[in-house]
Design a protein around this motif. Sequence first.
Motif, PDB file in Angstrom:
ATOM      1  N   ASN A  61      27.027   8.932 -35.753  1.00 17.09           N
ATOM      2  CA  ASN A  61      28.196   9.475 -36.456  1.00 17.09           C
ATOM      3  C   ASN A  61      28.652   8.569 -37.610  1.00 17.09           C
ATOM      4  O   ASN A  61      29.813   8.205 -37.721  1.00 17.09           O
ATOM      5  N   LEU A  62      27.705   8.287 -38.489  1.00 17.21           N
ATOM      6  CA  LEU A  62      27.966   7.400 -39.624  1.00 17.21           C
ATOM      7  C   LEU A  62      28.591   8.144 -40.794  1.00 17.21           C
ATOM      8  O   LEU A  62      28.229   9.271 -41.102  1.00 17.21           O
ATOM      9  N   VAL A  63      29.522   7.477 -41.452  1.00 12.30           N
ATOM     10  CA  VAL A  63      30.089   7.953 -42.707  1.00 12.30           C
ATOM     11  C   VAL A  63      29.785   6.867 -43.735  1.00 12.30           C
ATOM     12  O   VAL A  63      30.336   5.773 -43.655  1.00 12.30           O
ATOM     13  N   PRO A  64      28.899   7.147 -44.682  1.00 11.08           N
ATOM     14  CA  PRO A  64      28.537   6.119 -45.653  1.00 11.08           C
ATOM     15  C   PRO A  64      29.698   5.807 -46.593  1.00 11.08           C
ATOM     16  O   PRO A  64      30.570   6.652 -46.811  1.00 11.08           O
ATOM     17  N   PRO A  65      29.702   4.607 -47.167  1.00  8.13           N
ATOM     18  CA  PRO A  65      30.763   4.269 -48.119  1.00  8.13           C
ATOM     19  C   PRO A  65      30.663   5.128 -49.375  1.00  8.13           C
ATOM     20  O   PRO A  65      29.598   5.657 -49.705  1.00  8.13           O
ATOM     21  N   PHE A  66      31.763   5.259 -50.074  1.00  8.64           N
ATOM     22  CA  PHE A  66      31.802   6.024 -51.314  1.00  8.64           C
ATOM     23  C   PHE A  66      30.769   5.478 -52.288  1.00  8.64           C
ATOM     24  O   PHE A  66      30.643   4.274 -52.462  1.00  8.64           O
ATOM     25  N   ASP A  67      30.022   6.368 -52.932  1.00 12.93           N
ATOM     26  CA  ASP A  67      28.956   5.956 -53.841  1.00 12.93           C
ATOM     27  C   ASP A  67      28.803   7.008 -54.926  1.00 12.93           C
ATOM     28  O   ASP A  67      28.659   8.190 -54.623  1.00 12.93           O
ATOM     29  N   THR A  68      28.840   6.606 -56.156  1.00 16.44           N
ATOM     30  CA  THR A  68      28.730   7.555 -57.277  1.00 16.44           C
ATOM     31  C   THR A  68      27.337   7.588 -57.877  1.00 16.44           C
ATOM     32  O   THR A  68      27.155   8.091 -58.985  1.00 16.44           O
ATOM     33  N   SER A  69      26.335   7.083 -57.164  1.00 11.78           N
ATOM     34  CA  SER A  69      24.983   6.980 -57.711  1.00 11.78           C
ATOM     35  C   SER A  69      24.290   8.329 -57.887  1.00 11.78           C
ATOM     36  O   SER A  69      23.275   8.415 -58.560  1.00 11.78           O
ATOM     37  N   GLY A  70      24.805   9.366 -57.274  1.00 12.08           N
ATOM     38  CA  GLY A  70      24.168  10.671 -57.401  1.00 12.08           C
ATOM     39  C   GLY A  70      23.014  10.868 -56.437  1.00 12.08           C
ATOM     40  O   GLY A  70      22.262  11.825 -56.556  1.00 12.08           O
ATOM     41  N   GLY A  71      22.867   9.991 -55.494  1.00 13.76           N
ATOM     42  CA  GLY A  71      21.795  10.115 -54.504  1.00 13.76           C
ATOM     43  C   GLY A  71      22.091  11.216 -53.502  1.00 13.76           C
ATOM     44  O   GLY A  71      23.004  12.030 -53.683  1.00 13.76           O
ATOM     45  N   LEU A  72      21.309  11.238 -52.458  1.00 14.06           N
ATOM     46  CA  LEU A  72      21.479  12.252 -51.417  1.00 14.06           C
ATOM     47  C   LEU A  72      22.576  11.791 -50.458  1.00 14.06           C
ATOM     48  O   LEU A  72      22.419  10.805 -49.754  1.00 14.06           O
ATOM     49  N   HIS A  73      23.661  12.505 -50.437  1.00 16.17           N
ATOM     50  CA  HIS A  73      24.821  12.121 -49.640  1.00 16.17           C
ATOM     51  C   HIS A  73      25.317  13.316 -48.833  1.00 16.17           C
ATOM     52  O   HIS A  73      26.318  13.931 -49.160  1.00 16.17           O
ATOM     53  N   GLY A  74      24.612  13.645 -47.771  1.00 16.55           N
ATOM     54  CA  GLY A  74      24.964  14.817 -46.979  1.00 16.55           C
ATOM     55  C   GLY A  74      26.341  14.735 -46.354  1.00 16.55           C
ATOM     56  O   GLY A  74      27.115  15.691 -46.404  1.00 16.55           O
ATOM     57  N   VAL A  75      26.669  13.598 -45.756  1.00 23.43           N
ATOM     58  CA  VAL A  75      27.981  13.459 -45.117  1.00 23.43           C
ATOM     59  C   VAL A  75      29.075  13.477 -46.174  1.00 23.43           C
ATOM     60  O   VAL A  75      30.111  14.118 -46.005  1.00 23.43           O
ATOM     61  N   SER A  76      28.834  12.802 -47.293  1.00 23.66           N
ATOM     62  CA  SER A  76      29.826  12.798 -48.376  1.00 23.66           C
ATOM     63  C   SER A  76      30.053  14.210 -48.902  1.00 23.66           C
ATOM     64  O   SER A  76      31.188  14.602 -49.175  1.00 23.66           O
ATOM     65  N   ALA A  77      28.993  14.972 -49.037  1.00 25.31           N
ATOM     66  CA  ALA A  77      29.122  16.350 -49.508  1.00 25.31           C
ATOM     67  C   ALA A  77      29.920  17.192 -48.516  1.00 25.31           C
ATOM     68  O   ALA A  77      30.759  18.008 -48.909  1.00 25.31           O
ATOM     69  N   ALA A  78      29.680  16.981 -47.229  1.00 21.04           N
ATOM     70  CA  ALA A  78      30.426  17.716 -46.207  1.00 21.04           C
ATOM     71  C   ALA A  78      31.904  17.344 -46.240  1.00 21.04           C
ATOM     72  O   ALA A  78      32.775  18.208 -46.118  1.00 21.04           O
ATOM     73  N   LEU A  79      32.199  16.059 -46.404  1.00 20.06           N
ATOM     74  CA  LEU A  79      33.599  15.619 -46.506  1.00 20.06           C
ATOM     75  C   LEU A  79      34.273  16.240 -47.722  1.00 20.06           C
ATOM     76  O   LEU A  79      35.398  16.723 -47.643  1.00 20.06           O
ATOM     77  N   GLU A  80      33.589  16.216 -48.847  1.00 13.61           N
ATOM     78  CA  GLU A  80      34.160  16.802 -50.064  1.00 13.61           C
ATOM     79  C   GLU A  80      34.417  18.294 -49.877  1.00 13.61           C
ATOM     80  O   GLU A  80      35.463  18.815 -50.262  1.00 13.61           O
TER      81      GLU A  80
END
Length: 87
Positions: A61-80
Amino acid sequence: VEGYKWFRAGAYKEQVQLYRELGEGQDPDIMIIGCADSRAEPAEIFNAAPGQLFIVRNVANLVPPFDTSGGLHGVSAALEFAVTALK
C-alpha cells in the motif's frame, strides 16, 4: 469463469438496477489505498457495497512522493482522480 457465471446469476441479477446506475459513473465518499494481498478484501472488511469505495491496491500500500517527471504514476493518478473528479 465459474465465479463470473455465479456472480451474473446471483448478485448481479439481484441488484441489476444498482449495477446499471454504477455503469453511469461513480461517486464514492471513501478512497482506500490498500495492499494487494489477496487475503485482505477492503470492501469486505468495511462491509461496503459496490460503488461505495474507490480502492487502489498495490504491494505494501505504497503512495509514492509527489513527482512532476511525467513518469508512470498509477497511484498518483488515482489520487488526482479521487480529489478532482470524485471530490
